[in-house]
Enzyme design. Structure first.
Site, mmCIF file in Angstrom:
data_model
loop_
_atom_site.group_PDB
_atom_site.id
_atom_site.type_symbol
_atom_site.label_atom_id
_atom_site.label_comp_id
_atom_site.label_asym_id
_atom_site.label_seq_id
_atom_site.Cartn_x
_atom_site.Cartn_y
_atom_site.Cartn_z
ATOM 1 N N ARG A 105 0.848 -1.196 0.000
ATOM 2 C CA ARG A 105 0.000 0.000 0.000
ATOM 3 C C ARG A 105 0.884 1.247 0.000
ATOM 4 O O ARG A 105 1.894 1.323 0.702
ATOM 5 C CB ARG A 105 -0.925 0.012 1.210
ATOM 6 C CG ARG A 105 -1.978 -1.088 1.191
ATOM 7 C CD ARG A 105 -3.003 -0.873 2.296
ATOM 8 N NE ARG A 105 -3.776 0.341 2.061
ATOM 9 C CZ ARG A 105 -4.248 1.125 3.036
ATOM 10 N NH1 ARG A 105 -3.991 0.835 4.300
ATOM 11 N NH2 ARG A 105 -4.947 2.194 2.746
ATOM 12 N N GLY A 109 4.299 2.498 2.138
ATOM 13 C CA GLY A 109 5.528 2.810 1.424
ATOM 14 C C GLY A 109 6.065 4.180 1.798
ATOM 15 O O GLY A 109 7.281 4.392 1.866
ATOM 16 N N ARG A 110 5.174 5.110 2.088
ATOM 17 C CA ARG A 110 5.597 6.460 2.482
ATOM 18 C C ARG A 110 6.146 6.504 3.898
ATOM 19 O O ARG A 110 6.703 7.512 4.326
ATOM 20 C CB ARG A 110 4.420 7.423 2.324
ATOM 21 C CG ARG A 110 3.967 7.530 0.868
ATOM 22 C CD ARG A 110 2.664 8.311 0.732
ATOM 23 N NE ARG A 110 2.026 7.992 -0.541
ATOM 24 C CZ ARG A 110 1.481 8.897 -1.348
ATOM 25 N NH1 ARG A 110 1.520 10.176 -1.035
ATOM 26 N NH2 ARG A 110 0.907 8.522 -2.470
ATOM 27 N N ASP A 123 0.850 -17.593 -8.074
ATOM 28 C CA ASP A 123 0.589 -18.371 -9.287
ATOM 29 C C ASP A 123 -0.872 -18.793 -9.429
ATOM 30 O O ASP A 123 -1.580 -18.979 -8.429
ATOM 31 C CB ASP A 123 1.440 -19.640 -9.294
ATOM 32 C CG ASP A 123 2.883 -19.377 -9.671
ATOM 33 O OD1 ASP A 123 3.113 -18.535 -10.554
ATOM 34 O OD2 ASP A 123 3.778 -20.020 -9.087
ATOM 35 N N GLU A 133 7.069 -10.423 2.934
ATOM 36 C CA GLU A 133 8.476 -10.180 3.269
ATOM 37 C C GLU A 133 8.602 -8.716 3.682
ATOM 38 O O GLU A 133 8.772 -7.825 2.849
ATOM 39 C CB GLU A 133 9.357 -10.494 2.058
ATOM 40 C CG GLU A 133 9.166 -11.914 1.545
ATOM 41 C CD GLU A 133 9.490 -12.078 0.079
ATOM 42 O OE1 GLU A 133 9.684 -13.223 -0.344
ATOM 43 O OE2 GLU A 133 9.539 -11.059 -0.646
ATOM 44 N N GLN A 152 -1.989 -4.933 -1.402
ATOM 45 C CA GLN A 152 -3.039 -5.021 -2.410
ATOM 46 C C GLN A 152 -2.769 -6.222 -3.305
ATOM 47 O O GLN A 152 -1.619 -6.495 -3.656
ATOM 48 C CB GLN A 152 -3.071 -3.750 -3.265
ATOM 49 C CG GLN A 152 -3.430 -2.490 -2.496
ATOM 50 C CD GLN A 152 -3.319 -1.262 -3.388
ATOM 51 O OE1 GLN A 152 -2.275 -0.987 -3.959
ATOM 52 N NE2 GLN A 152 -4.412 -0.531 -3.513
ATOM 53 N N GLN A 177 -0.468 -23.271 2.552
ATOM 54 C CA GLN A 177 0.275 -22.825 3.728
ATOM 55 C C GLN A 177 -0.605 -21.963 4.623
ATOM 56 O O GLN A 177 -1.484 -21.241 4.172
ATOM 57 C CB GLN A 177 1.525 -22.057 3.317
ATOM 58 C CG GLN A 177 1.263 -20.692 2.718
ATOM 59 C CD GLN A 177 2.560 -19.966 2.361
ATOM 60 O OE1 GLN A 177 3.641 -20.535 2.377
ATOM 61 N NE2 GLN A 177 2.443 -18.693 2.048
#
EC number: 3.5.4.13
Length: 206
Positions: A105, A109-110, A123, A133, A152, A177
């Site tokens: 999102r 990130g900001r 996949d 991660e 997202q 998983q």
């Protein structure tokens, strides 16, 4: 073709695509993606006296990580320079004619929080929770709360369904998983387990 919000909703309604649980459909469905929330489980990477990690040795990988569970409402503090594995709260089932990609999102990130290092592709045919991660590239600790929207999921329609979707045959080691999963690269066919065991035993006797 990337699916729009109406396309995503139509797939969810017919259960061709499964993303669950969704507690607030209006909030989580975006113009061309669906927001996923942070789960409660984390795998933290520990300092180790191993000279290096051999990806194909399960015991070294398991020694390298430890599990932390954070109750909803509590916080997980991601410190500058930290790298941890998290998980989505939602479980997904991707049909064989769709490819999904995980994006962070913008709002996180900001704050210099990155959601995935390399594994952004989900996949066709994959079922299960998605391992995140997580890393902090900034200079200040960031508090992450289970249940908050962190990523997202974007869906691209294939020209035709995959002939060998994930889970149908080879190398589907992360299928179904739950929670974050440490690397299982040692199960890849290019690693010869017999040769590795012999080399490991040799090192232990020298």
């Amino acid at each position: 073709m990337i699916l729009s919000d109406d396309d995503i909703l139509a797939r969810l309604e017919t259960q061709e695509l499964v993303v669950e649980p969704i507690d607030d459909l209006d909030m989580q469905i975006q113009p061309a993606s669906i927001d996923l929330r942070l789960g409660e489980e984390f795998l933290e990477f520990q300092r180790t006296n191993i000279s290096c990690i051999h990806p194909n040795r399960k015991e070294e990988v398991s020694e390298y990580v430890s599990e932390t569970i954070v109750s909803e409402g509590d916080e997980f503090i991601l410190h500058p320079g930290d790298f941890v594995l998290g998980t989505t709260k939602e479980r997904v089932e991707i049909p064989s004619d769709l490819l999904a990609t995980v994006e962070g999102r913008s709002s996180l990130g900001r704050l210099a929080v990155v959601i995935h290092a390399t594994a952004g592709v989900v996949d066709p045919g994959y079922c299960g929770q998605i391992t995140l991660e997580l890393s902090n590239l900034g200079t200040a600790p960031v508090a992450l709360t289970p249940g908050m929207r962190v990523s997202q999921l974007v869906f691209t329609e294939l020209t035709q369904p995959s002939a060998r979707p994930y889970g149908a045959a080879r190398d589907s080691k992360y299928q179904n998983q739950t929670g974050p999963q440490a690397s299982r690269i040692g199960e890849d066919p290019e690693f010869d387990q017999t040769d590795d065991t012999a080399q490991h035993n040799k090192e232990n006797t020298t």
